[in-house]
Design an enzyme around this catalytic site. Structure first.
Site, PDB file in Angstrom:
ATOM      1  N   ASN A  11     -22.308  26.770   7.243  1.00 23.43           N
ATOM      2  CA  ASN A  11     -21.993  25.967   7.509  1.00 23.43           C
ATOM      3  C   ASN A  11     -21.083  24.807   6.646  1.00 23.43           C
ATOM      4  OD1 ASN A  11     -25.294  23.479   7.000  1.00 23.43           O
ATOM      5  ND2 ASN A  11     -23.619  22.985   8.565  1.00 23.43           N
ATOM      6  N   CYS A  71     -29.711  18.061   4.009  1.00 22.01           N
ATOM      7  CA  CYS A  71     -29.116  19.078   4.032  1.00 22.01           C
ATOM      8  C   CYS A  71     -28.961  19.877   2.857  1.00 22.01           C
ATOM      9  CB  CYS A  71     -27.397  18.503   4.008  1.00 22.01           C
ATOM     10  SG  CYS A  71     -26.062  19.877   4.730  1.00 22.01           S
ATOM     11  N   HIS A 163     -36.703  18.005  13.330  1.00 22.77           N
ATOM     12  CA  HIS A 163     -36.739  19.035  13.879  1.00 22.77           C
ATOM     13  C   HIS A 163     -37.692  19.656  14.970  1.00 22.77           C
ATOM     14  CE1 HIS A 163     -33.283  20.650  11.350  1.00 22.77           C
ATOM     15  NE2 HIS A 163     -34.190  20.420   9.739  1.00 22.77           N
ATOM     16  N   GLU A 212     -27.338  20.863  16.047  1.00 24.44           N
ATOM     17  CA  GLU A 212     -27.931  20.646  14.909  1.00 24.44           C
ATOM     18  C   GLU A 212     -27.862  18.778  15.452  1.00 24.44           C
ATOM     19  OE1 GLU A 212     -26.326  19.833  10.983  1.00 24.44           O
ATOM     20  OE2 GLU A 212     -26.336  21.996  10.667  1.00 24.44           O
ATOM     21  N   CYS A 221     -28.779  26.096   9.209  1.00 23.86           N
ATOM     22  CA  CYS A 221     -29.184  25.008   8.732  1.00 23.86           C
ATOM     23  C   CYS A 221     -30.201  25.186   7.830  1.00 23.86           C
ATOM     24  CB  CYS A 221     -29.520  24.418  10.210  1.00 23.86           C
ATOM     25  SG  CYS A 221     -30.580  22.159   9.910  1.00 23.86           S
ATOM     26  N   GLY A 224     -32.791  22.816   8.742  1.00 23.43           N
ATOM     27  CA  GLY A 224     -33.859  23.923   9.696  1.00 23.43           C
ATOM     28  C   GLY A 224     -33.934  25.023   9.987  1.00 23.43           C
TER      29      GLY A 224
HETATM   30  N1  LIG Z   1     -27.700  17.372  11.631  1.00 23.23           N
HETATM   31  C1  LIG Z   1     -28.415  17.105  10.380  1.00 23.23           C
HETATM   32  C2  LIG Z   1     -28.145  16.970   8.673  1.00 23.23           C
HETATM   33  C3  LIG Z   1     -27.512  18.033   8.340  1.00 23.23           C
HETATM   34  C4  LIG Z   1     -28.581  19.831   7.805  1.00 23.23           C
HETATM   35  C5  LIG Z   1     -27.985  21.101   8.024  1.00 23.23           C
HETATM   36  N2  LIG Z   1     -27.261  20.779   7.916  1.00 23.23           N
HETATM   37  C6  LIG Z   1     -28.990  21.883   6.942  1.00 23.23           C
HETATM   38  O1  LIG Z   1     -28.006  22.151   6.424  1.00 23.23           O
HETATM   39  O2  LIG Z   1     -30.181  21.410   6.300  1.00 23.23           O
HETATM   40  C7  LIG Z   1     -29.656  15.989  10.351  1.00 23.23           C
HETATM   41  O3  LIG Z   1     -28.900  14.990  11.093  1.00 23.23           O
HETATM   42  O4  LIG Z   1     -30.735  15.575  10.376  1.00 23.23           O
END
Ligand SMILES: N[C@H](CCC[C@H](N)C(=O)O)C(=O)O
Length: 279
Positions: A11, A71, A163, A212, A221, A224
């Site tokens: 990521n 993140c 999520h 995502e 993620c 995630g």
């Molecule tokens: N796309 C996610 C943010 C990045 C989260 C992900 N890259 C991680 O490692 O938690 C959102 O809009 O909530």
């Protein structure tokens, strides 16, 4: 502008040290720099900034320019960056994010950070706080929702960002380019949603792919993986309070959904290259 490209199990984000650089319009900059042909290439842009209430502050922008609350993979990379670039000599660090202060523990070999443990805070299960539209205030667990032409069973969790977790028999051959947007833009998610497609390998091992919000399918993620582990416990697939191995396309994370409702994440972080770009 100087930047550092880093990745947490695939990521990958463009990191800017805002102690040295000034970023004027991060939303637009994220779209431009994330482009894998016309820009640097990445899943988004992450700013490392001073904080009044913690050691450092993070802001994260998806590849579509939308600002996210948190993140997980990014927090681990920031922990590695600030230690190895001399911004701190502490191995216990506080990081201000849009979803509160996170606590990082850096695991070092010599002067290199090899992995980071992050206290991701409490998992949020109340539907309106995720947010997800629901006719009840009970946790949204394995609830049937019409998504496209299929009736899917969703478990919704927030770990600072929203999520939706779907358990499937196989994940490798799912067409996420088609499925992902149907979940991301579904009417029950007023702020859109990140979606995880999960196969239970055993009661301590999960395999997942992720679509995502704002970035499409990523190789991993962090939030995630945390949401996936919480959902697996809520659905009775995994035990609470024990470390669960979450296998993602880009690598593995170890997640524990603790008895007190908080979630701990441990995983690697890597620096890929440093660069300068004329804006
Ligand atoms: N796309 C996610 C943010 C990045 C989260 C992900 N890259 C991680 O490692 O938690 C959102 O809009 O909530």
């Amino acid at each position: 502008m100087k930047f550092t490209k880093m990745q947490g199990i695939g990521n990958d984000y463009i990191y800017v040290n805002c102690f040295e650089e000034q970023v004027v319009n991060p939303e637009q900059l994220s779209v431009r720099l994330s482009d894998r042909r016309f820009g640097i290439g990445g899943d988004g842009l992450i700013l490392i900034m001073p904080s009044q209430i913690a050691d450092f502050k993070m802001r994260i922008f998806n590849a579509d320019g939308s600002e996210a609350m948190m993140c997980g993979n990014g927090t681990r990379c920031i922990g590695k960056y600030v230690y190895e670039h001399g911004l701190t000599n502490k191995t216990h660090i506080t990081l201000e994010t849009n979803s509160g202060i996170k606590y990082l523990e850096l695991h070092c070999t010599g002067d290199q950070v090899t992995s980071v443990t992050v206290d991701m805070g409490k998992a949020i299960l109340t539907p309106r706080e995720i947010p997800v539209e629901s006719d009840s205030q009970e946790p949204f667990v394995a609830k049937p929702v019409q998504v496209g032409d299929r009736l899917e069973r969703l478990t919704c969790v927030s770990v600072g960002n929203p999520h939706a977790v779907v358990f499937c028999d196989r994940v490798e051959d799912l067409d996420l380019e088609k499925l992902g947007p149907l979940f991301e833009h579904h009417a029950i998610f007023p702020d859109r949603v990140n979606t995880e497609f999960v196969r239970v390998i055993d009661d301590h091992t999960l395999q997942m792919r992720v679509w995502e919000r704002g970035s499409g399918e990523t190789l991993a993620c962090g939030t995630g993986a945390c949401a996936t582990t919480v959902a697996a416990v809520l659905n009775g697939y995994c035990p609470q309070g024990e470390p669960i191995l979450v296998k993602l396309r880009g690598g593995d994370l170890t997640i524990t959904y603790q008895a007190d409702g908080t979630v701990m994440m441990t995983g690697p972080a890597e620096e890929v290259f440093q660069g300068e770009i004329n804006l």
